[in-house]
Design an enzyme around this catalytic site. Structure first.
Site, PDB file in Angstrom:
ATOM      1  N   ASN A   7       0.948  72.746  30.428  1.00 50.32           N
ATOM      2  CA  ASN A   7       0.437  72.165  31.677  1.00 50.32           C
ATOM      3  C   ASN A   7       0.772  73.164  32.785  1.00 50.32           C
ATOM      4  OD1 ASN A   7      -0.125  70.733  33.961  1.00 50.32           O
ATOM      5  ND2 ASN A   7       1.083  68.940  33.425  1.00 50.32           N
ATOM      6  N   ARG A  99      -3.650  71.071  29.509  1.00 48.90           N
ATOM      7  CA  ARG A  99      -4.051  70.005  30.427  1.00 48.90           C
ATOM      8  C   ARG A  99      -4.949  70.629  31.487  1.00 48.90           C
ATOM      9  NH1 ARG A  99      -1.406  67.779  35.579  1.00 48.90           N
ATOM     10  NH2 ARG A  99      -2.504  65.816  35.839  1.00 48.90           N
ATOM     11  N   HIS A 188      -5.326  61.070  35.799  1.00 53.15           N
ATOM     12  CA  HIS A 188      -4.272  60.500  34.931  1.00 53.15           C
ATOM     13  C   HIS A 188      -4.868  59.891  33.656  1.00 53.15           C
ATOM     14  CE1 HIS A 188      -1.598  59.691  38.710  1.00 53.15           C
ATOM     15  NE2 HIS A 188      -1.254  60.845  38.148  1.00 53.15           N
ATOM     16  N   ARG A 247       1.168  61.055  48.932  1.00 52.22           N
ATOM     17  CA  ARG A 247      -0.271  60.893  49.218  1.00 52.22           C
ATOM     18  C   ARG A 247      -0.553  59.492  49.734  1.00 52.22           C
ATOM     19  NH1 ARG A 247      -2.267  62.666  43.499  1.00 52.22           N
ATOM     20  NH2 ARG A 247      -0.691  64.252  43.195  1.00 52.22           N
ATOM     21  N   GLU A 390       2.124  62.338  28.287  1.00 52.11           N
ATOM     22  CA  GLU A 390       0.844  63.039  28.381  1.00 52.11           C
ATOM     23  C   GLU A 390       0.805  64.190  27.380  1.00 52.11           C
ATOM     24  OE1 GLU A 390       1.461  62.841  32.750  1.00 52.11           O
ATOM     25  OE2 GLU A 390      -0.715  62.814  32.831  1.00 52.11           O
TER      26      GLU A 390
END
Ligand code: AMP
Length: 405
Positions: A7, A99, A188, A247, A390
């Site tokens: 990733n 990813r 996600h 965020r 993940e």
């Protein structure tokens, strides 16, 4: 077979090596501050014989790493050299799973990386300038370092490509969709897919109506039925929906117009504000829920408001997605906050009897590895905590893709 998951971020590389088909994690690590004289590598090696819960052996290095190529070369050195080495040669890695944040409308599934796939990932740079270029760099470096491996891209958006058009379109002029692909994509996806599959297995209900709630640094929810995403809270980019660490989540676009038109913000300043200075940081002065939990415990007013707002937004989406799914079998909490913060879970489930949620307060406070069922005896809807991985989902998708080749 060895599957190596990468990733690659703008200044970091997260990695994990799995032995397949045992799905056994062999080692994992994090390279940070790439581009600096004081970059760091944390490398963990797991002992397959050790009982569950035993900590891995860990190495920590501080060193200059001018770029991703040097960073990944150092990782290869750690993988192959003792102490801590787990393979003899990079040639032992059969697959590298990458990813990739944005797959646009082209990638509804995992893809073997070819020159055309790379060109498409590049075309999507404009949609996520903070993410896809870093993912792309990771692919190019891995192609040079693991020359015998198959390179595979797993897209964060792919799982949500099953949303119906009325869920993913914005009420903007049609040309903006047709010519500029302005629409909801969602992110996600790898995490939502991973926990939704586990929840359906646990419930013995392949067609389960699930709301998956990923609460980490970034936060999003998805309405999933029969393993298909029907809607999700993030949109064109990863700013929409829930309140996150830094965020904003949902915001009336008029605020942005006012910031730019009346208060003199540039587009870049608005981006920094919404991505890096808002959310829990903006409301309560920290983006870490552990800090906010502590402030809340001593009655800090800003932390109290931030917590309330964070949980209120999640509850609102539970209501919305119950309508999307026309019912609800389980909600699933996952990621850093979802897996660890009992107070967030308690607040989310509070006063939700109408939706069939009744939390077992004692189970909610207990800590244990793996899937946990926190439903009270009268809960009509299961309340689950499922640790996400993940990396494991990326490795699974790589293995599945190659098995179907
Ligand atoms: P993730 O993006 O899944 O790695 O989640 C990272 C976030 O999880 C951090 O920013 C923390 O706010 C949160 N987190 C991690 N551990 C805990 C904990 N024990 N209690 C509350 N929040 C936590």
């Amino acid at each position: 077979m060895n599957i190596f998951v990468v990733n690659s971020g703008s200044s970091s590389i997260k990695y994990q090596l799995f032995r397949w088909p045992a799905e056994q994690p062999v080692c994992s690590g994090l390279v940070e501050r790439i581009g600096s004289e004081q970059a760091t590598i944390r490398h963990k090696v797991f002992d397959p014989q050790a009982p569950e819960g035993n900590p891995p052996t860990e190495q920590f290095h501080t060193l200059p790493l001018p770029d991703h190529e040097v960073g990944l070369r150092e990782v290869v050195r750690l993988l192959t050299e003792q102490p801590g080495g787990v393979i003899q040669d990079p040639g032992e890695i059969a697959v590298v799973g990458h990813r990739v944040v944005h797959g646009g409308e082209v990638f509804a599934a995992t893809a073997l990386i070819t020159e055309e796939v790379k060109a498409e990932i590049k075309r999507l740079f404009v949609l996520v300038p903070l993410h896809n270029p870093a993912n792309y760099l990771g692919i190019e470096v891995a192609e040079r370092l693991f020359i015998h491996a198959q390179q595979v891209a797993v897209f964060d958006t792919a799982f949500h490509q099953t949303m119906p058009e009325y869920a993913y379109r914005y009420a903007l002029p049609t040309a903006l969709y047709e010519e500029q692909r302005l629409r909801k994509y969602g992110f996600h996806g790898t995490s939502h897919q991973f926990v939704a599959a586990q929840a359906a297995t646990y419930l013995s209900q392949p067609d389960a109506r699930l709301i998956t709630i990923h609460l980490g640094n970034g936060c999003s929810m998805a309405a999933v039925r029969g393993g298909r995403s029907l809607d999700t809270t993030m949109g064109f980019g990863p700013l929409g929906g829930l309140v996150m660490g830094t965020r904003s989540g949902d915001i009336d676009p008029s605020v942005l117009l006012h910031l730019q038109g009346q208060l003199g913000y540039s587009a870049e300043q608005v981006s920094t504000l919404l991505n890096k200075q808002s959310g829990m940081l903006g409301l309560a002065g920290s983006n870490d829920m552990r800090d906010i939990g502590q402030a809340l415990a001593v009655g800090d007013a800003r932390a109290t408001l931030a917590y309330d707002l964070y949980c209120y937004r999640i509850r609102q989406y539970i209501g919305a997605y119950t309508a999307t799914l026309n019912g609800l079998d389980a909600i699933v909490f996952t990621a850093g906050v979802g897996e660890n913060d009992a107070m967030v879970r308690a607040r989310v489930c509070q006063d939700m009897e109408f939706f069939g949620l009744q939390l077992d307060e004692v189970k909610n406070q207990e800590r244990a590895p793996g899937l946990r069922d926190l439903s009270g005896p009268d809960s009509k809807v299961r309340i689950l905590v499922i640790p996400t991985s993940e990396e494991l989902e990326i490795a699974r998708q790589c293995a599945q893709l190659l098995a179907n080749e």
